[in-house]
Design a protein around this motif. Structure first.
Motif, PDB file in Angstrom:
ATOM      1  N   ALA B 153      40.615 -53.640  27.870  1.00  0.00           N
ATOM      2  CA  ALA B 153      40.242 -52.265  27.522  1.00  0.00           C
ATOM      3  C   ALA B 153      40.571 -51.320  28.677  1.00  0.00           C
ATOM      4  O   ALA B 153      41.129 -50.235  28.472  1.00  0.00           O
ATOM      5  N   GLY B 154      40.256 -51.759  29.890  1.00  0.00           N
ATOM      6  CA  GLY B 154      40.539 -50.928  31.059  1.00  0.00           C
ATOM      7  C   GLY B 154      42.034 -50.691  31.228  1.00  0.00           C
ATOM      8  O   GLY B 154      42.480 -49.563  31.432  1.00  0.00           O
ATOM      9  N   LEU B 155      42.809 -51.772  31.124  1.00  0.00           N
ATOM     10  CA  LEU B 155      44.265 -51.643  31.325  1.00  0.00           C
ATOM     11  C   LEU B 155      44.897 -50.738  30.268  1.00  0.00           C
ATOM     12  O   LEU B 155      45.843 -50.011  30.551  1.00  0.00           O
ATOM     13  N   LEU B 156      44.385 -50.805  29.035  1.00  0.00           N
ATOM     14  CA  LEU B 156      44.945 -49.985  27.956  1.00  0.00           C
ATOM     15  C   LEU B 156      44.364 -48.572  27.947  1.00  0.00           C
ATOM     16  O   LEU B 156      44.892 -47.688  27.266  1.00  0.00           O
ATOM     17  N   GLY B 157      43.251 -48.377  28.664  1.00  0.00           N
ATOM     18  CA  GLY B 157      42.555 -47.096  28.586  1.00  0.00           C
ATOM     19  C   GLY B 157      41.874 -46.900  27.240  1.00  0.00           C
ATOM     20  O   GLY B 157      41.651 -45.780  26.798  1.00  0.00           O
ATOM     21  N   TRP B 158      41.549 -48.009  26.578  1.00  0.00           N
ATOM     22  CA  TRP B 158      40.874 -47.956  25.276  1.00  0.00           C
ATOM     23  C   TRP B 158      39.370 -48.080  25.474  1.00  0.00           C
ATOM     24  O   TRP B 158      38.906 -48.711  26.414  1.00  0.00           O
ATOM     25  N   PRO B 159      38.585 -47.526  24.540  1.00  0.00           N
ATOM     26  CA  PRO B 159      37.139 -47.741  24.611  1.00  0.00           C
ATOM     27  C   PRO B 159      36.779 -49.185  24.237  1.00  0.00           C
ATOM     28  O   PRO B 159      37.574 -49.887  23.598  1.00  0.00           O
ATOM     29  N   GLN B 160      35.589 -49.608  24.645  1.00  0.00           N
ATOM     30  CA  GLN B 160      35.176 -51.000  24.417  1.00  0.00           C
ATOM     31  C   GLN B 160      33.791 -51.077  23.807  1.00  0.00           C
ATOM     32  O   GLN B 160      32.896 -50.320  24.178  1.00  0.00           O
ATOM     33  N   GLY B 161      33.635 -52.020  22.874  1.00  0.00           N
ATOM     34  CA  GLY B 161      32.320 -52.335  22.310  1.00  0.00           C
ATOM     35  C   GLY B 161      32.099 -53.820  22.542  1.00  0.00           C
ATOM     36  O   GLY B 161      32.548 -54.659  21.758  1.00  0.00           O
ATOM     37  N   THR B 162      31.419 -54.153  23.656  1.00  0.00           N
ATOM     38  CA  THR B 162      31.288 -55.566  24.027  1.00  0.00           C
ATOM     39  C   THR B 162      30.000 -56.158  23.471  1.00  0.00           C
ATOM     40  O   THR B 162      29.059 -55.448  23.137  1.00  0.00           O
ATOM     41  N   PHE B 163      29.943 -57.491  23.412  1.00  0.00           N
ATOM     42  CA  PHE B 163      28.765 -58.281  23.019  1.00  0.00           C
ATOM     43  C   PHE B 163      28.277 -57.825  21.644  1.00  0.00           C
ATOM     44  O   PHE B 163      27.079 -57.596  21.413  1.00  0.00           O
ATOM     45  N   ALA B 164      29.214 -57.698  20.710  1.00  0.00           N
ATOM     46  CA  ALA B 164      28.919 -57.100  19.410  1.00  0.00           C
ATOM     47  C   ALA B 164      28.142 -58.041  18.507  1.00  0.00           C
ATOM     48  O   ALA B 164      28.462 -59.222  18.378  1.00  0.00           O
ATOM     49  N   SER B 165      27.104 -57.486  17.849  1.00  0.00           N
ATOM     50  CA  SER B 165      26.400 -58.246  16.812  1.00  0.00           C
ATOM     51  C   SER B 165      26.645 -57.632  15.439  1.00  0.00           C
ATOM     52  O   SER B 165      26.196 -58.182  14.437  1.00  0.00           O
ATOM     53  N   LYS B 166      27.347 -56.485  15.380  1.00  0.00           N
ATOM     54  CA  LYS B 166      27.677 -55.865  14.106  1.00  0.00           C
ATOM     55  C   LYS B 166      28.822 -54.877  14.338  1.00  0.00           C
ATOM     56  O   LYS B 166      28.809 -54.162  15.340  1.00  0.00           O
TER      57      LYS B 166
END
Lengths: 311, 270
Positions: B153-166
């Motif tokens: 995510a950092g390298l792409l400059g994209w947002p991240q939604g980590t440890f997802a349960s839904k």
């Protein structure tokens, strides 16, 4: 060498895990703390961080995105500050694990997660394979990015220091990532990560109601936090933040009482550094007995109420 | 797709029969099966993995499952599995295709490259494939790094939604419920984005025998790390790998009274 520690705060207090990260960082050099929050409350959080002995400077940055510790602006902030530091450190909490690898990638650094021991400025010990092996790794990166396993370092005291506080420029944050809501139930019980005693339940409890009627009275007697195995969480007996294990919380209380937990390696990974472990299970071959200091083979529905009554 | 940031994934979007495509990339890792307790090698250079059963990293199975469910709901049109590692990682990719992934890419490297190198290789694959979403497992159960998704995510400059349960997709964004220390939180991230799967996102399906047979005919492309221009030189040198200190053997007690007595007078913890 100067180390930048990202410090998590909660209602004007520095979280215990972050004080452990500060203690670890103090072994590496001078410690500066970074505190973030909303513009209104970050000042009070910074003052709490400034009181921690060993911290020589506190940097504070406040805006709405930082208040929710969103990874994108927080990683950008860490990167903008990184130039002055040899090491960037945070607790291996859900925030630290979310943010530090992102910042590391932006710095072209391979992060070192879950540090258990610091050998020297470049060399660190960390668990692999659910803690079944400990790897000592030496980093060739000019800057190190570390998350610290809080249970391996006694936390720095909360009071006694008086560091200077400076403002850090909060990065602009766009709309690509936004906080929507959170559900963080409050409880009168101690937090799992900092509790002196933990009573933990597993499949043997059979349902959520039994956590209340069987485990809670014992936990009340001991002033204990309540934990759970993965099965108990997956089955919906208790919420996810109760989970102790490889992918849940890592705990090391003075006393850990495992009730109706068989002891899968993934669970043991989260609690086997507890000082004293008690296992209560009706299966005398359950692997939990291999790590327990005191094992009691019996029906938990009989044993646990008796234990609560005897305390 | 309002509010979508300009990037390769947006301007190279194709249309298939009048409908927007929505591609999901799912990186998968071949690891020692989760039921096996590994041991350090006697010479301390690593862990003994020879002859052990290998499987797909359990968190990656959850990531594959989530991508398939999004495709089955009509929220995605294609699921591409990618693995980075040795030749045998193609077995892991066949498993992903037997679960339902449409095709697969294997990037050959030395054994177990570090997350930084993996993230760089994945960035190159993302630039080639232009997915709208990358779903990864939150951590691999061998090195327990919990880093690759965040780093990508950092390298792409994209947002991240980590440890997802839904995960819910709507209006060019993903709403991601995340497992955090105090409970759960929800973030909304603009696509293209990175999601990492936690345990309770779903229960992965088993591949049926007919689907295992079908997967053998699905396309699997093989590349070299050098083809994508990534230097996989390690930044971390393993100095040693050792057993953790063992706990000394405990005792069984015969009664609650004996347990209380021991805790009070021997362990002195109550």
């Amino acid at each position: 060498m100067t180390v930048l520690v990202f410090v998590e705060t909660e209602a004007g207090h520095v979280r215990q895990a972050s004080r452990s990260a500060i203690a670890a960082a103090s072994k590496l050099g001078e410690v500066h703390a970074l505190v973030v929050g909303d513009a209104a409350s970050v000042g009070a959080s910074a003052e709490a961080a400034a009181k921690i002995p060993g911290v020589t400077k506190v940097l504070k940055a406040g805006n709405d995105a930082l208040a929710h510790t969103l990874a994108e602006p927080l990683a950008d902030l860490l990167v903008s500050l990184a130039g002055d530091y040899s090491h960037i450190v945070a607790a291996a909490s859900s925030v630290g694990k979310n943010v530090l690898p992102r910042a590391a990638a932006l710095l072209d650094v391979q992060p070192i997660p879950d540090v258990l021991d610091i050998v020297d400025a470049d060399t660190f010990v960390r668990p692999i394979y659910a803690g079944n092996a400990l790897a000592t790794v030496k980093s060739a990166d000019a800057k190190k990015v570390l998350t610290i396993r809080a249970t391996s370092f006694d936390p720095a005291p909360a009071e006694g220091g008086s560091a200077a506080i400076e403002d850090a420029a909060a990065p602009a944050s766009g709309d690509t990532s936004r906080f929507v809501s959170s559900e963080t139930p409050t409880s009168d019980r101690p937090e799992l990560e900092s509790a002196r005693v933990i009573v933990s339940g597993g499949r043997g409890l059979q349902n959520g109601e039994n956590f209340k009627t069987v485990l809670e009275p014992l936990a009340d007697k001991l002033g204990a936090a309540i934990g759970a195995s993965r099965v108990a969480v997956d089955s919906g007996y208790v919420p996810n933040d109760y989970q102790v294990g490889q992918t849940g919380k890592i705990v090391a209380p003075e006393l850990y009482i495992a009730v109706g937990i068989s002891g899968a390696i993934q669970h043991l990974a989260g609690m086997k550094d507890s000082k004293v472990i008690v296992a209560i299970n009706k299966d005398e071959d359950a692997p939990i007995f291999q790590v327990a200091d005191y094992g009691l083979v019996g029906d938990l529905f009989d044993v646990v109420p008796k234990l609560a009554a005897a305390l | 797709m309002q509010g979508r940031p300009q990037g390769p994934a947006s301007h190279r979007r194709q249309r298939v029969s009048g409908k927007k495509t929505m591609k999901i990339l799912v990186p998968v890792k071949r690891v020692v099966d989760y039921n096996i307790k590994v041991r350090p090698k006697a010479d301390g250079t690593g862990v003994e993995t020879a002859g052990l059963k290998m499987s797909m990293n359990p968190f990656d199975e959850i990531a594959v499952e989530e991508a398939l469910r999004l495709r089955e709901k009509g929220a995605a049109t294609e699921v591409v599995a990618v693995s980075i590692g040795v030749q045998q990682a193609q077995d892991t990719l066949r498993t992903a295709m037997a679960m339902g992934a449409d095709r697969a890419i294997l990037v050959l490297t030395e054994e177990s490259p570090e997350p930084l190198a993996v993230a760089k290789i994945l960035k190159a694959i993302v630039e080639r494939e232009t997915p709208d979403l990358v779903i990864l497992g939150k951590q691999a159960i061998d090195d327990d790094m919990n880093a690759t998704g965040q780093m990508l995510a950092g390298l792409l400059g994209w947002p991240q939604g980590t440890f997802a349960s839904k995960v819910e997709l709507a209006d060019g964004r993903a709403e991601v419920e995340r497992e955090v220390d105090g409970g759960t939180e929800v973030v909304s991230i603009a696509l293209p984005a990175i999601v990492t799967a936690d345990l309770r996102l779903n229960e992965p399906r088993y591949a049926s025998l007919p689907n295992i047979m079908k997967a053998k005919k699905k396309p699997l492309e093989t590349l070299q790390a050098s083809d994508v221009g990534v230097d996989t030189t390690r930044r971390l040198t393993v100095v040693s790998v050792a057993e953790p200190p063992a706990r000394k053997a405990g005792v069984k007690v015969g009664s609650v009274e004996e347990l209380v007595e021991k805790l009070r007078n021997e362990a002195k913890v109550i």
